[in-house]
Write a protein that holds these residues in place. Structure first.
Motif, PDB file in Angstrom:
ATOM      1  N   ASP A   1      -3.476   2.214  -4.863  1.00 35.91           N
ATOM      2  CA  ASP A   1      -2.828   3.314  -4.141  1.00 35.91           C
ATOM      3  C   ASP A   1      -3.779   4.475  -3.882  1.00 35.91           C
ATOM      4  OD1 ASP A   1      -0.526   1.838  -4.142  1.00 35.91           O
ATOM      5  OD2 ASP A   1       0.456   2.942  -5.753  1.00 35.91           O
TER       6      ASP A   1
ATOM      7  N   TYR B 105       0.841  -1.193   0.000  1.00 34.21           N
ATOM      8  CA  TYR B 105       0.000   0.000   0.000  1.00 34.21           C
ATOM      9  C   TYR B 105       0.877   1.245   0.000  1.00 34.21           C
ATOM     10  CZ  TYR B 105      -3.832   3.110   1.562  1.00 34.21           C
ATOM     11  OH  TYR B 105      -4.773   4.108   1.681  1.00 34.21           O
ATOM     12  N   ASN B 106       0.769   2.010  -1.071  1.00 34.80           N
ATOM     13  CA  ASN B 106       1.486   3.279  -1.199  1.00 34.80           C
ATOM     14  C   ASN B 106       0.464   4.373  -1.446  1.00 34.80           C
ATOM     15  OD1 ASN B 106       4.272   2.156  -1.192  1.00 34.80           O
ATOM     16  ND2 ASN B 106       3.580   1.184  -3.094  1.00 34.80           N
TER      17      ASN B 106
END
Length: 489
Positions: free
Chosen positions: A304, A89-90
């Motif tokens: 994202d 997860y960015n």
């Protein structure tokens, strides 16, 4: 009007907007081959193994050296995708501020939901009564059609000889139709001896208003057509009490779909839907994006943008569960573009996915829904469903969409039970198939700007929500397809 487009400065290919001939000079290179409209050509020498970059992302790699000016397609490009992936997860902050107001004329239902049509739906618990349903549809339309916005039945082959998840999917899908706010009233038509008989179906349906929903078991009626017409008389009289009232655009739930794509899908029509999706979010409304296999290769862009890590994990499961479905059936995960897609200029799954996911705009992903799960979060939601046109538009309807925006570069007449708005990616298609197409996004490569085109389309969508009929509605094109994975007895 330009004859070609380089979508971003990072791309090493450009796209022909009309057929180009060998010898023409385009963006500093001389074409070595003819390039069909919607197809790509190399802007520089691309060595074997080097990535082909479009939309600023790799869409595959060169399988042989590609000289500048050469046609770039399936004969010299292969996907980079393989196997299952792990994701991190960015988060990219992308919440949209609600700062716009608009209204449309809709039907406010007793549960607070809003319909954009006040129709009578005949929903079959089993395919065995399809013929009876069509007979009732025709007779009731003639007798009672002036009491509502239309009377419609929907053919399907299921409801019996099904096991496990397939059986549950059938029940969930049909129950979602009975509850749908575009249906002012519903006649549930049963044979009587099927797995999905009335008693079992009522368990899946849950509470209902007996004035709005009525049931007919055809095996128990001496004359099922006469009995059905009596019930439809009562139902249409109830439906006639509903009136359109002014409703906030925040109550709109719009499904997003593409089918029969071409090389302009990711340049015109899909970005237009993305712009509409963002605009609806600014009005406080909701959009639903499905076609999970057509997210493969672009899924991290959506992941994202998830509102939090829990939503991100649901998005990961959405993607990986669909890949596992392919693998379980011994199918190639990353072979997706259809022959029509390839003929239109789409080379790999990444090429299609990077264009396809643009329908979701730039807003935050607020929710991830399982098949037939009703939407609860305002804003952009991802919905479990395949790329198949009929299955996908049915899944969007089942999660609560009141209309579907359907982009196409090749053309298709298909329609969902809900208004299906066809958006052409190119002007020649819009002109040729004007009896299928509701809006022409091809103007975006003919000098029209995205902002003015979005506003024009938005005004048309508010009119459709208020009762203006789409081409598919005018021609009576309405179908459903229920997602199936397992054994039929």
């Amino acid at each position: 009007m330009s004859k070609f487009i380089r979508i971003t400065d990072r791309d090493n290919v450009a796209v022909a907007l009309e057929p180009l001939s060998a010898g023409e000079s385009c963006l500093g290179v001389t074409l070595t081959q003819d390039v069909p409209a919607g197809h790509k050509f190399a802007l520089a020498d691309i060595p074997e193994g080097e990535n082909i970059v479009k939309y600023a992302f790799p869409i595959g790699h060169a399988t042989q050296p590609i000289a500048a000016g050469s046609w770039v397609h399936t004969h010299n490009v292969k996907t980079n995708l393989s196997g299952l992936l792990e994701y991190t997860y960015n988060p990219h902050p992308c919440a949209v501020k609600v700062d716009r107001e608009a209204t449309f004329e809709g039907y406010v239902r007793e549960d607070g939901r809003v319909g954009i049509r006040n129709e009578v739906w005949i929903v079959n618990t089993v395919g065995c009564v399809n013929g009876t349903a069509k007979t009732l549809e025709a007779l009731a339309q003639e007798a009672y059609g002036d009491r509502c916005d239309g009377i419609h039945s929907f053919v399907h082959p299921y409801g019996c000889s099904q096991l496990g998840e397939d059986y549950q999917n059938t029940q969930k899908l049909l129950a979602s139709m009975v509850r749908h706010p575009n249906a002012g009233v519903v006649l549930v038509l049963s044979l009587g001896c099927e797995n999905n008989n009335v008693n079992e179906f009522k368990k899946a349906l849950g509470p209902y208003n007996p004035e709005r929903v009525k049931f007919l078991i055809t095996q128990e009626a001496e004359d099922e057509v006469e009995a059905g017409m009596q019930l439809l008389d009562e139902l249409t009289a109830y439906a006639a009490r509903a009136k359109r009232t002014s409703v906030s655009a925040s109550e709109l739930i719009i499904g997003l779909k593409c089918g029969g794509s071409d090389g302009l899908s990711g340049i015109t029509a899909n970005p237009l839907l993305g712009s509409i999706s963002d605009l609806l979010a600014r009005h406080g409304g909701t959009t639903l994006l499905t076609e999970v296999p057509e997210m493969f290769g672009a899924e991290t862009i959506l992941m994202d943008r998830c509102k939090d890590e829990a939503t991100f994990e649901k998005a990961v499961a959405l993607i990986n569960d669909f890949k596992a479905y392919f693998i379980r059936h011994g199918q190639e995960v990353y072979e997706n573009p259809s022959p029509g897609n390839k003929a239109g200029g789409i080379t790999t799954l990444e090429d299609k996915s990077l264009g396809c996911t643009q329908k979701g705009g730039t807003a935050e992903v607020r929710g991830v829904l399982k098949y037939c799960e009703p939407v609860r979060e305002k804003g952009l939601n991802l919905v479990q469903g395949p790329g198949n046109d009929l299955c996908a538009i049915t899944a969007l309807m089942a999660s609560g969409a009141q209309m579907v925006l359907f982009t196409t570069g090749r053309g298709t007449p298909v329609g969902a039970p809900i208004p299906t708005v066809k958006v052409a990616t190119n002007t020649p298609l819009a002109q040729k198939k004007h009896n299928w197409i509701d809006f022409n996004a091809g103007v975006l490569v003919q000098g029209k700007g995205m902002e003015e085109t979005t506003e024009a389309f938005w005004r048309q969508l508010l009119s459709i929500a208020s009762g203006e009929r789409t081409q598919s509605e005018k021609h009576g094109f309405r179908e459903i397809a229920i997602f199936k994975d397992g054994v039929t007895l």
